[in-house]
Design a protein around this motif. Sequence first.
Motif, PDB file in Angstrom:
ATOM      1  N   VAL A  29       0.853  -1.189   0.000  1.00 34.30           N
ATOM      2  CA  VAL A  29       0.000   0.000   0.000  1.00 34.30           C
ATOM      3  C   VAL A  29       0.887   1.236   0.000  1.00 34.30           C
ATOM      4  CG1 VAL A  29      -1.904  -1.186   1.172  1.00 34.30           C
ATOM      5  CG2 VAL A  29      -0.175  -0.010   2.538  1.00 34.30           C
ATOM      6  N   GLY A  30       0.283   2.360  -0.318  1.00 37.28           N
ATOM      7  CA  GLY A  30       1.020   3.617  -0.376  1.00 37.28           C
ATOM      8  C   GLY A  30       0.433   4.508  -1.455  1.00 37.28           C
ATOM      9  N   GLU A  31       0.799   5.773  -1.408  1.00 38.66           N
ATOM     10  CA  GLU A  31       0.223   6.725  -2.350  1.00 38.66           C
ATOM     11  C   GLU A  31       0.739   6.479  -3.760  1.00 38.66           C
ATOM     12  OE1 GLU A  31       1.712  10.854  -2.034  1.00 38.66           O
ATOM     13  OE2 GLU A  31       3.054  10.086  -0.475  1.00 38.66           O
ATOM     14  N   SER A  32       0.048   7.047  -4.733  1.00 40.46           N
ATOM     15  CA  SER A  32       0.459   6.943  -6.122  1.00 40.46           C
ATOM     16  C   SER A  32       1.858   7.522  -6.297  1.00 40.46           C
ATOM     17  CB  SER A  32      -0.539   7.716  -6.998  1.00 40.46           C
ATOM     18  OG  SER A  32      -0.158   7.656  -8.353  1.00 40.46           O
ATOM     19  N   GLY A  33       2.690   6.802  -7.051  1.00 39.59           N
ATOM     20  CA  GLY A  33       4.058   7.255  -7.262  1.00 39.59           C
ATOM     21  C   GLY A  33       5.059   6.739  -6.261  1.00 39.59           C
ATOM     22  N   ALA A  34       4.589   5.915  -5.319  1.00 43.97           N
ATOM     23  CA  ALA A  34       5.491   5.394  -4.285  1.00 43.97           C
ATOM     24  C   ALA A  34       6.303   4.197  -4.769  1.00 43.97           C
ATOM     25  CB  ALA A  34       4.697   5.025  -3.029  1.00 43.97           C
ATOM     26  N   GLY A  35       5.999   3.682  -5.951  1.00 48.03           N
ATOM     27  CA  GLY A  35       6.812   2.607  -6.518  1.00 48.03           C
ATOM     28  C   GLY A  35       6.264   1.213  -6.344  1.00 48.03           C
ATOM     29  N   LYS A  36       4.984   1.083  -6.045  1.00 51.64           N
ATOM     30  CA  LYS A  36       4.410  -0.243  -5.800  1.00 51.64           C
ATOM     31  C   LYS A  36       4.472  -1.116  -7.053  1.00 51.64           C
ATOM     32  CE  LYS A  36       0.412   1.460  -4.501  1.00 51.64           C
ATOM     33  NZ  LYS A  36       0.727   2.912  -4.707  1.00 51.64           N
ATOM     34  N   SER A  37       3.989  -0.589  -8.169  1.00 49.43           N
ATOM     35  CA  SER A  37       4.013  -1.359  -9.421  1.00 49.43           C
ATOM     36  C   SER A  37       5.442  -1.621  -9.880  1.00 49.43           C
ATOM     37  CB  SER A  37       3.242  -0.614 -10.518  1.00 49.43           C
ATOM     38  OG  SER A  37       1.871  -0.515 -10.195  1.00 49.43           O
ATOM     39  N   THR A  38       6.311  -0.654  -9.672  1.00 41.70           N
ATOM     40  CA  THR A  38       7.730  -0.816 -10.023  1.00 41.70           C
ATOM     41  C   THR A  38       8.338  -1.973  -9.253  1.00 41.70           C
ATOM     42  OG1 THR A  38       7.962   1.542 -10.525  1.00 41.70           O
ATOM     43  CG2 THR A  38       9.986   0.325 -10.043  1.00 41.70           C
ATOM     44  N   LEU A  39       8.015  -2.061  -7.969  1.00 41.22           N
ATOM     45  CA  LEU A  39       8.550  -3.146  -7.146  1.00 41.22           C
ATOM     46  C   LEU A  39       8.044  -4.502  -7.637  1.00 41.22           C
ATOM     47  CD1 LEU A  39      10.165  -4.185  -4.759  1.00 41.22           C
ATOM     48  CD2 LEU A  39       8.199  -3.684  -3.274  1.00 41.22           C
ATOM     49  N   LEU A  40       6.753  -4.593  -7.970  1.00 47.11           N
ATOM     50  CA  LEU A  40       6.236  -5.865  -8.482  1.00 47.11           C
ATOM     51  C   LEU A  40       6.973  -6.286  -9.746  1.00 47.11           C
ATOM     52  CD1 LEU A  40       2.335  -6.135  -8.251  1.00 47.11           C
ATOM     53  CD2 LEU A  40       4.064  -6.980  -6.683  1.00 47.11           C
ATOM     54  N   LYS A  41       7.233  -5.338 -10.629  1.00 44.48           N
ATOM     55  CA  LYS A  41       7.939  -5.656 -11.872  1.00 44.48           C
ATOM     56  C   LYS A  41       9.356  -6.146 -11.595  1.00 44.48           C
ATOM     57  CE  LYS A  41       5.269  -2.451 -14.719  1.00 44.48           C
ATOM     58  NZ  LYS A  41       5.280  -1.156 -15.453  1.00 44.48           N
ATOM     59  N   MET A  42       9.980  -5.629 -10.563  1.00 40.57           N
ATOM     60  CA  MET A  42      11.319  -6.105 -10.197  1.00 40.57           C
ATOM     61  C   MET A  42      11.270  -7.524  -9.650  1.00 40.57           C
ATOM     62  SD  MET A  42      13.296  -2.838  -8.640  1.00 40.57           S
ATOM     63  CE  MET A  42      13.602  -1.434  -9.705  1.00 40.57           C
ATOM     64  N   LEU A  43      10.243  -7.841  -8.892  1.00 42.63           N
ATOM     65  CA  LEU A  43      10.102  -9.194  -8.362  1.00 42.63           C
ATOM     66  C   LEU A  43       9.845 -10.195  -9.484  1.00 42.63           C
ATOM     67  CD1 LEU A  43       7.926  -8.541  -5.163  1.00 42.63           C
ATOM     68  CD2 LEU A  43      10.415  -8.637  -5.355  1.00 42.63           C
ATOM     69  N   ASN A  44       9.359  -9.706 -10.632  1.00 38.23           N
ATOM     70  CA  ASN A  44       9.082 -10.539 -11.799  1.00 38.23           C
ATOM     71  C   ASN A  44      10.206 -10.469 -12.838  1.00 38.23           C
ATOM     72  OD1 ASN A  44       6.745 -10.837 -14.438  1.00 38.23           O
ATOM     73  ND2 ASN A  44       6.994 -12.353 -12.844  1.00 38.23           N
ATOM     74  N   ILE A  45      11.298  -9.766 -12.503  1.00 40.94           N
ATOM     75  CA  ILE A  45      12.456  -9.549 -13.391  1.00 40.94           C
ATOM     76  C   ILE A  45      12.035  -8.870 -14.698  1.00 40.94           C
ATOM     77  CG2 ILE A  45      14.674 -10.489 -14.119  1.00 40.94           C
ATOM     78  CD1 ILE A  45      14.226 -12.980 -12.602  1.00 40.94           C
ATOM     79  N   MET A  46      11.067  -7.965 -14.594  1.00 43.34           N
ATOM     80  CA  MET A  46      10.707  -7.134 -15.734  1.00 43.34           C
ATOM     81  C   MET A  46      11.496  -5.826 -15.717  1.00 43.34           C
ATOM     82  SD  MET A  46       6.580  -7.732 -15.761  1.00 43.34           S
ATOM     83  CE  MET A  46       6.292  -6.654 -17.147  1.00 43.34           C
ATOM     84  N   LEU A  47      11.961  -5.440 -14.530  1.00 39.06           N
ATOM     85  CA  LEU A  47      12.848  -4.291 -14.338  1.00 39.06           C
ATOM     86  C   LEU A  47      14.000  -4.731 -13.457  1.00 39.06           C
ATOM     87  CD1 LEU A  47      10.362  -1.360 -13.517  1.00 39.06           C
ATOM     88  CD2 LEU A  47      11.625  -1.687 -15.649  1.00 39.06           C
ATOM     89  N   SER A  48      15.134  -4.078 -13.622  1.00 35.67           N
ATOM     90  CA  SER A  48      16.307  -4.361 -12.781  1.00 35.67           C
ATOM     91  C   SER A  48      16.637  -3.133 -11.949  1.00 35.67           C
ATOM     92  CB  SER A  48      17.518  -4.733 -13.643  1.00 35.67           C
ATOM     93  OG  SER A  48      17.268  -5.900 -14.386  1.00 35.67           O
ATOM     94  N   PRO A  49      16.986  -3.304 -10.679  1.00 32.84           N
ATOM     95  CA  PRO A  49      17.331  -2.152  -9.849  1.00 32.84           C
ATOM     96  C   PRO A  49      18.646  -1.514 -10.287  1.00 32.84           C
ATOM     97  CG  PRO A  49      17.746  -4.205  -8.668  1.00 32.84           C
ATOM     98  CD  PRO A  49      17.057  -4.579  -9.943  1.00 32.84           C
ATOM     99  N   ASP A  50      18.796  -0.236  -9.965  1.00 31.87           N
ATOM    100  CA  ASP A  50      20.063   0.450 -10.218  1.00 31.87           C
ATOM    101  C   ASP A  50      21.132   0.013  -9.216  1.00 31.87           C
ATOM    102  OD1 ASP A  50      18.903   1.899 -12.318  1.00 31.87           O
ATOM    103  OD2 ASP A  50      18.128   3.392 -10.925  1.00 31.87           O
ATOM    104  N   GLY A  51      20.681  -0.450  -8.070  1.00 31.77           N
ATOM    105  CA  GLY A  51      21.599  -0.942  -7.050  1.00 31.77           C
ATOM    106  C   GLY A  51      20.858  -1.829  -6.073  1.00 31.77           C
ATOM    107  N   GLY A  52      21.600  -2.660  -5.362  1.00 31.08           N
ATOM    108  CA  GLY A  52      20.986  -3.535  -4.380  1.00 31.08           C
ATOM    109  C   GLY A  52      20.671  -4.916  -4.921  1.00 31.08           C
ATOM    110  N   GLU A  53      20.111  -5.749  -4.058  1.00 30.28           N
ATOM    111  CA  GLU A  53      19.901  -7.154  -4.378  1.00 30.28           C
ATOM    112  C   GLU A  53      18.472  -7.579  -4.048  1.00 30.28           C
ATOM    113  OE1 GLU A  53      22.435  -8.369  -5.841  1.00 30.28           O
ATOM    114  OE2 GLU A  53      23.948  -6.926  -5.209  1.00 30.28           O
TER     115      GLU A  53
END
Length: 209
Positions: A29-53
């Motif tokens: 949960v969180g306001e629009s623009g907080a990165g929720k959808s972005t995080l889901l895409k990373m968990l699905n390897i649709m996006l890669s983080p700039d840093g971290g694991e």
Amino acid sequence: MFVIENLIYKDILLIDRMEIPANKITCLVGESGAGKSTLLKMLNIMLSPDGGEIYFKDKNIKVADPILHRRKVVMLAQQPTIFEGTIRDNLNIGLNFSEKKLKEDHELNKALEIVHLNKALNEDAGTLSGGEKQRLALARVYLMEPEVYLLDEPTAALDEDAESVVMASFIKQVKQNGQSVIMITHSQKIAAKYAEKMITLEKRAVDRG
């Protein structure tokens, strides 16, 4: 199940550490623009983080085969894709893409029952309403039998009554199957009722000079 450490992505996400448990319903949960959808895409390897694991079951997903990973961790986007053809075609297409055995009609009808979509398998999927298409897409990912469902606003096109009925039925089956759900939801009612873990993402305040 998922462990995230020191994750950075553009001006959107900064996560020191986050753990998402297996066999639970986790709501983001969180306001629009907080990165929720972005995080889901990373968990699905649709996006890669700039840093971290990001680790899935103790293995860094950087070295995972994305195709094999997505067979275990299936994502349903907020605007699901509906393909040309019948409802049967659309239910089976996820299995076809992931090279899994197609389901028999009685199994397809069971999936439609779970999402409360009372339609014939040979009906043209293009004639469905927005809410019906969303339920069809939810049934499609259910049939793929993943370990983890990543759901981005899976009931956004449904009214409150339909939302309650569909999610109650879907989550009942998920719990019986010992699967995990990571879900973004606009509905405080759904989050309060079903979340076994709640994760709040906050919009980053970025100093642009």
